[in-house]
Design a protein around this motif. Structure first.
Motif, short mmCIF file in Angstrom:
data_model
loop_
_atom_site.label_atom_id
_atom_site.label_comp_id
_atom_site.label_asym_id
_atom_site.label_seq_id
_atom_site.Cartn_x
_atom_site.Cartn_y
_atom_site.Cartn_z
N ASP A 1 0.87 -1.17 0.00
CA ASP A 1 0.00 0.00 0.00
C ASP A 1 0.91 1.22 0.00
OD1 ASP A 1 0.79 0.56 2.65
OD2 ASP A 1 -0.93 -0.47 3.51
N GLU A 2 0.37 2.39 0.26
CA GLU A 2 1.18 3.61 0.14
C GLU A 2 2.24 3.73 1.22
OE1 GLU A 2 -0.84 7.32 1.03
OE2 GLU A 2 -2.52 6.18 1.88
N HIS A 3 2.13 2.94 2.30
CA HIS A 3 3.05 3.09 3.42
C HIS A 3 4.06 1.95 3.57
CE1 HIS A 3 0.94 6.59 4.91
NE2 HIS A 3 -0.21 5.94 4.81
N LEU A 4 3.70 0.75 3.17
CA LEU A 4 4.59 -0.39 3.41
C LEU A 4 4.46 -1.41 2.29
CD1 LEU A 4 2.74 -2.98 4.72
CD2 LEU A 4 2.58 -1.30 6.55
N ILE A 5 5.45 -2.30 2.24
CA ILE A 5 5.45 -3.34 1.21
C ILE A 5 6.12 -4.58 1.78
CG2 ILE A 5 7.63 -2.46 0.23
CD1 ILE A 5 6.61 -3.40 -2.54
N VAL A 6 5.53 -5.74 1.49
CA VAL A 6 6.11 -7.04 1.85
C VAL A 6 6.45 -7.75 0.56
CG1 VAL A 6 5.82 -9.19 3.13
CG2 VAL A 6 4.63 -7.13 3.90
N VAL A 7 7.69 -8.19 0.42
CA VAL A 7 8.12 -8.86 -0.80
C VAL A 7 8.65 -10.25 -0.47
CG1 VAL A 7 8.64 -6.67 -1.95
CG2 VAL A 7 10.46 -7.89 -0.74
N ASN A 8 8.72 -11.08 -1.50
CA ASN A 8 9.21 -12.45 -1.37
C ASN A 8 10.68 -12.48 -1.80
OD1 ASN A 8 9.40 -15.20 -1.07
ND2 ASN A 8 7.74 -15.71 -2.49
N LYS A 9 11.57 -12.56 -0.82
CA LYS A 9 13.00 -12.55 -1.11
C LYS A 9 13.47 -13.91 -1.61
CE LYS A 9 17.09 -12.62 1.73
NZ LYS A 9 17.68 -13.63 0.93
N ALA A 10 14.26 -13.90 -2.65
CA ALA A 10 14.82 -15.13 -3.18
C ALA A 10 16.02 -15.58 -2.35
CB ALA A 10 15.24 -14.93 -4.64
N TYR A 11 16.28 -16.88 -2.36
CA TYR A 11 17.48 -17.42 -1.72
C TYR A 11 18.73 -16.86 -2.40
CZ TYR A 11 21.40 -20.68 -1.53
OH TYR A 11 22.65 -21.23 -1.42
N GLY A 12 19.76 -16.56 -1.62
CA GLY A 12 21.04 -16.14 -2.17
C GLY A 12 21.16 -14.65 -2.45
N VAL A 13 20.15 -13.87 -2.03
CA VAL A 13 20.14 -12.42 -2.25
C VAL A 13 20.30 -11.71 -0.91
CG1 VAL A 13 18.80 -10.45 -3.10
CG2 VAL A 13 18.66 -12.66 -4.28
N LYS A 14 21.23 -10.78 -0.81
CA LYS A 14 21.39 -10.00 0.41
C LYS A 14 20.21 -9.04 0.59
CE LYS A 14 25.42 -8.18 1.29
NZ LYS A 14 26.71 -7.49 1.13
N THR A 15 19.87 -8.76 1.83
CA THR A 15 18.77 -7.83 2.09
C THR A 15 19.15 -6.42 1.66
OG1 THR A 15 17.89 -9.12 3.93
CG2 THR A 15 17.33 -6.78 3.88
N HIS A 16 20.35 -5.98 1.97
CA HIS A 16 20.78 -4.61 1.66
C HIS A 16 22.28 -4.59 1.40
CE1 HIS A 16 22.71 -4.22 5.61
NE2 HIS A 16 21.66 -4.85 6.09
N PRO A 17 22.76 -3.55 0.71
CA PRO A 17 24.20 -3.47 0.43
C PRO A 17 24.98 -3.05 1.67
CG PRO A 17 23.06 -1.55 -0.46
CD PRO A 17 22.00 -2.47 0.07
N ASN A 18 26.22 -3.52 1.75
CA ASN A 18 27.15 -3.07 2.78
C ASN A 18 28.16 -2.08 2.22
OD1 ASN A 18 26.02 -4.73 4.80
ND2 ASN A 18 27.16 -6.49 4.03
N GLN A 19 28.27 -2.04 0.91
CA GLN A 19 29.18 -1.12 0.23
C GLN A 19 28.38 -0.31 -0.80
OE1 GLN A 19 32.28 -0.92 1.25
NE2 GLN A 19 32.17 -2.74 2.58
#
Length: 284
Positions: A87-105
């Protein structure tokens, strides 16, 4: 940025100040800007902070772009995003195996956050991390789409009001349900890992129920806390490491057999009950 929020039917009567500070957790600096700029309206009309609001009122906040800070991320591939709820405030997604949540660099462009930023860019929206899944774990993961809702989602998580269920396949015959309450701390010899540390570790609670017991057992795990590698460390500690775990297991598999299968939460503004299921799961 303008946010128009209609207060739900179970909203208690309170002042605008109480709503912004205690219910919506708007930071003091932003509350100050809203007040001096007269950027709060109730049912379309400017409203003072001492005035009251109640169920059914529509509260509109106008927030300037630089009132909140945002850590820019490079845009990834929007086509990789699988939306479970939005919706306009939040989103839930289906993360695939082997993918990082967020970058460190800064130069990383292939994480879920990069892909979600690309998905939201045409809507002039941005993703904000609420919680994380390990790179090796798949399934449902929640992001905020604006800075207003981010602290409220964080509070829901902290107060254990976001239910998260995981599927796991573990080594060995686990015949009955168990609640694991062993404290978890850092491994001083391997910075990637966590260990059971009853003296100095953080409180961790995992509820485990059995779907099917065999030479490998299929289990559901429900978290009360969100420690790094919590399910992986807890299951290993009772002699049933997750199959395919490169850090804590021994049995080989194409992937870590851990999947965030369900998430339940109450919407921060509408109080609507949101239930999402991330399919396909590990066995159904």
């Amino acid at each position: 940025m303008e946010y128009a929020i209609t207060l739900p039917v179970n909203q208690k009567e309170m002042t605008i100040r109480e709503l912004l500070e205690k219910e919506w957790l708007v930071p003091r600096k932003v509350r100050h800007f809203l007040r001096v700029r007269k950027n709060v309206r109730k049912n379309g009309a400017p409203v003072m902070f001492h005035e009251h609001c109640q169920a059914g009122d529509t509260i509109t906040l106008t927030i300037e772009e630089d009132d909140y800070t945002y850590q820019e991320v490079a845009l990834g591939d929007k086509n990789k995003i699988v939306v479970l709820y939005e919706d306009e405030h939040l989103i839930v997604v289906n993360k695939a195996y082997g993918v990082k949540t967020h970058p460190n660099q800064a130069q990383e462009t292939d994480t879920l956050l990069n892909d979600l930023a690309a998905y939201l860019a045409p809507k002039k929206q941005r993703p904000y991390v609420v919680h994380r899944l390990d790179k090796e774990t798949s399934g449902a993961i929640l992001f905020a789409k604006n800075p207003l809702v981010l602290p409220i989602l964080g509070r829901l998580l902290e107060q254990k009001n976001i239910y998260r269920q995981y599927q796991a396949v573990v080594s060995g015959h686990l015949a009955h349900a168990v609640t694991i309450t062993k404290k978890i701390g850092r491994d001083r010899h391997d910075r990637r890992k966590r260990i059971i540390d009853e003296r100095n570790g953080q409180t961790a609670i995992t509820h485990v129920t059995v779907h099917h017991a065999g030479r490998k057992s299929q289990v559901y795990c429900q978290l009360e806390t969100g420690r790094t590698h919590q399910i992986r460390v807890h299951l290993k500690s009772i002699g049933h490491p997750i199959v395919g775990d490169p850090l804590y297991g021994t049995q080989k598999a194409p992937r870590l057999m851990l999947h965030a299968s369900q998430m339940h939460l109450e919407h921060p503004f509408s109080k609507e009950k949101i239930v999402v299921t991330a399919t396909p799961g590990l066995w159904e």
